[in-house]
Design a protein around this motif. Structure first.
Motif, short mmCIF file in Angstrom:
data_model
loop_
_atom_site.label_atom_id
_atom_site.label_comp_id
_atom_site.label_asym_id
_atom_site.label_seq_id
_atom_site.Cartn_x
_atom_site.Cartn_y
_atom_site.Cartn_z
N ARG A 41 17.13 2.10 25.11
CA ARG A 41 18.81 2.63 25.40
C ARG A 41 19.28 3.59 26.65
O ARG A 41 20.11 3.45 27.01
N LYS A 42 17.99 4.48 26.93
CA LYS A 42 18.23 5.41 27.99
C LYS A 42 17.61 5.00 29.44
O LYS A 42 18.19 5.63 30.40
N PHE A 43 16.62 4.32 29.32
CA PHE A 43 15.92 4.31 30.74
C PHE A 43 15.46 2.63 31.12
O PHE A 43 14.53 2.50 31.77
N GLU A 44 16.09 1.85 30.64
CA GLU A 44 16.04 0.70 31.13
C GLU A 44 14.64 -0.12 30.70
O GLU A 44 14.35 -1.08 31.20
N ALA A 45 14.25 0.32 29.63
CA ALA A 45 12.74 -0.24 29.17
C ALA A 45 13.15 -1.57 28.33
O ALA A 45 14.29 -1.67 27.82
N THR A 99 4.73 -0.44 33.06
CA THR A 99 4.86 0.83 32.38
C THR A 99 6.23 0.93 31.93
O THR A 99 7.18 0.21 32.42
N ASN A 100 6.57 1.82 31.21
CA ASN A 100 7.92 2.25 30.49
C ASN A 100 8.39 1.04 29.48
O ASN A 100 8.96 1.37 28.52
N ASP A 101 7.94 -0.03 29.79
CA ASP A 101 8.58 -1.16 28.62
C ASP A 101 7.53 -1.10 27.32
O ASP A 101 6.61 -0.24 27.18
N TYR A 102 8.09 -1.79 26.43
CA TYR A 102 7.26 -1.85 24.97
C TYR A 102 6.73 -3.30 24.83
O TYR A 102 7.50 -4.22 24.84
N HIS A 103 5.46 -3.07 24.99
CA HIS A 103 4.65 -4.42 24.80
C HIS A 103 4.34 -4.74 23.18
O HIS A 103 3.90 -3.89 22.69
N ILE A 104 4.83 -5.84 22.67
CA ILE A 104 4.88 -6.11 21.43
C ILE A 104 4.01 -7.23 20.92
O ILE A 104 4.25 -8.39 21.63
N HIS A 105 3.11 -7.13 20.00
CA HIS A 105 2.48 -8.31 19.16
C HIS A 105 2.94 -8.14 17.85
O HIS A 105 2.62 -7.00 17.16
N ARG A 106 3.40 -9.21 17.21
CA ARG A 106 3.66 -9.22 15.88
C ARG A 106 3.62 -10.54 15.08
O ARG A 106 3.35 -11.51 15.82
N ARG A 107 3.29 -10.28 13.77
CA ARG A 107 3.17 -11.32 13.12
C ARG A 107 3.76 -10.94 11.71
O ARG A 107 4.21 -9.93 11.61
N GLU A 202 17.87 0.50 14.63
CA GLU A 202 18.88 0.44 15.03
C GLU A 202 19.41 1.90 15.68
O GLU A 202 20.20 2.07 16.46
N THR A 203 18.89 3.07 15.30
CA THR A 203 19.18 4.24 15.50
C THR A 203 18.32 4.82 16.83
O THR A 203 18.85 5.25 17.64
N MET A 204 17.17 4.73 16.44
CA MET A 204 15.98 5.30 17.76
C MET A 204 16.09 4.40 18.76
O MET A 204 16.20 4.86 19.90
N ILE A 205 15.66 3.10 18.61
CA ILE A 205 15.57 2.15 19.69
C ILE A 205 16.97 1.38 20.15
O ILE A 205 16.79 1.16 21.33
N GLY A 206 17.72 1.41 19.18
CA GLY A 206 19.12 0.60 19.66
C GLY A 206 18.90 -0.77 19.61
O GLY A 206 19.78 -1.25 20.51
N VAL A 207 18.29 -1.30 18.80
CA VAL A 207 18.22 -2.85 18.98
C VAL A 207 18.24 -3.41 17.66
O VAL A 207 18.06 -2.71 16.51
N PRO A 208 18.77 -4.63 17.15
CA PRO A 208 18.40 -5.08 15.80
C PRO A 208 17.10 -5.55 15.41
O PRO A 208 16.17 -5.24 16.06
N ILE A 209 16.92 -5.10 14.01
CA ILE A 209 15.59 -5.29 13.51
C ILE A 209 14.56 -6.43 13.99
O ILE A 209 13.50 -6.25 14.24
N GLY A 210 15.36 -7.67 14.10
CA GLY A 210 14.69 -8.81 14.33
C GLY A 210 13.95 -8.72 15.84
O GLY A 210 13.09 -9.36 16.08
N ALA A 211 14.63 -8.08 16.47
CA ALA A 211 14.25 -7.78 18.03
C ALA A 211 13.00 -7.08 18.22
O ALA A 211 12.07 -7.43 19.03
N LEU A 212 12.52 -6.27 17.15
CA LEU A 212 11.35 -5.65 17.00
C LEU A 212 10.28 -6.24 16.16
O LEU A 212 9.13 -6.68 16.55
N VAL A 213 10.68 -6.71 14.98
CA VAL A 213 9.61 -7.14 13.78
C VAL A 213 9.78 -8.73 13.89
O VAL A 213 8.80 -9.12 13.42
N GLY A 214 10.67 -9.39 14.51
CA GLY A 214 10.66 -10.92 14.43
C GLY A 214 11.40 -11.40 13.34
O GLY A 214 11.69 -10.62 12.48
N PRO A 215 11.75 -12.70 13.40
CA PRO A 215 13.09 -13.03 12.40
C PRO A 215 12.37 -13.22 11.07
O PRO A 215 13.14 -13.00 9.94
N GLN A 216 11.07 -13.51 11.06
CA GLN A 216 10.36 -13.71 9.92
C GLN A 216 10.14 -12.36 8.68
O GLN A 216 10.16 -12.37 7.62
#
Length: 260
Positions: A41-45, A99-107, A202-216
């Motif tokens: 939300r704040k620093f282009e991560a 650096t700065n970015d959020y590297h994500i692995h999900r299942r 939605e509040t802290m990261i500022g993204v839809p839930i699916g963007a973090l945890v995946g559509p499943q």
């Protein structure tokens, strides 16, 4: 996760100073979460899903090993663990990770997040950490005064006095100066049996839930509390690598129920 119990301050703690510090500790915890997750939300991560599963599993094991190596009463890692800590802090260079970015692995039902901060990004993190804490505690002090100062109760008066004295400097609590002065490595953790995934996304990261945890793993349109509950553990490793101050953040989350 952050709702207060309904008891009054005097019921929750017999010592007003202890009660005031408990509130400060709660807001410090929330401030850390905000500083960790506001980058998009704040620093282009960027959220970067699809990181190699082996990298994330290796990071998970390495963090667990470091956690086991330290004494329960101190977040400072013992000297034999310093090379391993420095190696983790240097992963952006050795494993070609930004650096700065959020590297994500999900299942389904499981998410791991890694984020590294280096140099000026670390300065920025501590400034935001303090700003979040200061704003939260200032608002809480005012709310408590308005709600309680009319009471003719000595313990309440002492609680409000103790609360007014709270002026925590979080960089000191996080041992920033000793880390830089003595080349220490410090590992702290936060754990929640149930964190609200909607609030986090939605509040802290500022993204839809699916963007973090995946559509499943997206909850239904009208979710229950159980649908939104995830186990959460955050590791924060702070130290120096290559003469540069670094932070490595690793987050493990798992859906709290057994639906996956």
């Amino acid at each position: 996760m952050y709702e207060d119990p309904e008891e009054s301050p005097t019921e929750r703690s017999a010592d007003p100073a202890v009660r005031a510090q408990e509130q400060a500790d709660k807001f410090r915890t929330i401030a850390e979460l905000a500083a960790v997750f506001e980058g998009a939300r704040k620093f282009e991560a960027q959220l970067k899903p699809g990181v190699d599963a082996a990298i994330m599993r290796d990071l998970q094991r390495a963090m667990a090993t470091l956690e086991k190596s330290k004494l329960p009463e101190s977040p400072v890692l013992p000297e034999p663990s310093l090379p391993d800590a420095a190696a983790l802090l240097d992963w952006p260079a050795t494993k070609t990770l930004s650096t700065n970015d959020y590297h994500i692995h999900r299942r389904p039902g499981e998410v791991m997040i890694a984020r590294w901060l280096a140099g000026p990004q670390v300065d920025q993190f501590y400034k935001r950490l303090q700003a979040h804490f200061d704003a939260a505690i200032a608002g809480f002090k005012e709310d408590e005064r308005q709600a309680l100062e009319w009471k003719q109760d000595e313990s309440v008066a002492k609680y409000l006095e103790a609360l007014d004295k709270i002026d925590d400097k979080l960089a000191e609590q996080y041992l920033r100066d000793p880390i830089r002065a003595f080349n220490l490595a410090v590992l702290s953790t936060q754990t929640a049996d149930e964190i609200n995934i909607q609030f986090l996304c939605e509040t802290m990261i500022g993204v839809p839930i699916g963007a973090l945890v995946g559509p499943q793993s997206v909850p239904p349109d009208e979710p229950s509390e159980s649908d939104l509950a995830w186990f959460f553990k955050l590791f924060s490793l702070r130290g120096v690598a290559g003469e540069e101050e670094r932070i490595c953040i690793f987050v493990y989350m798992q859906k709290s129920d057994d639906s996956f």
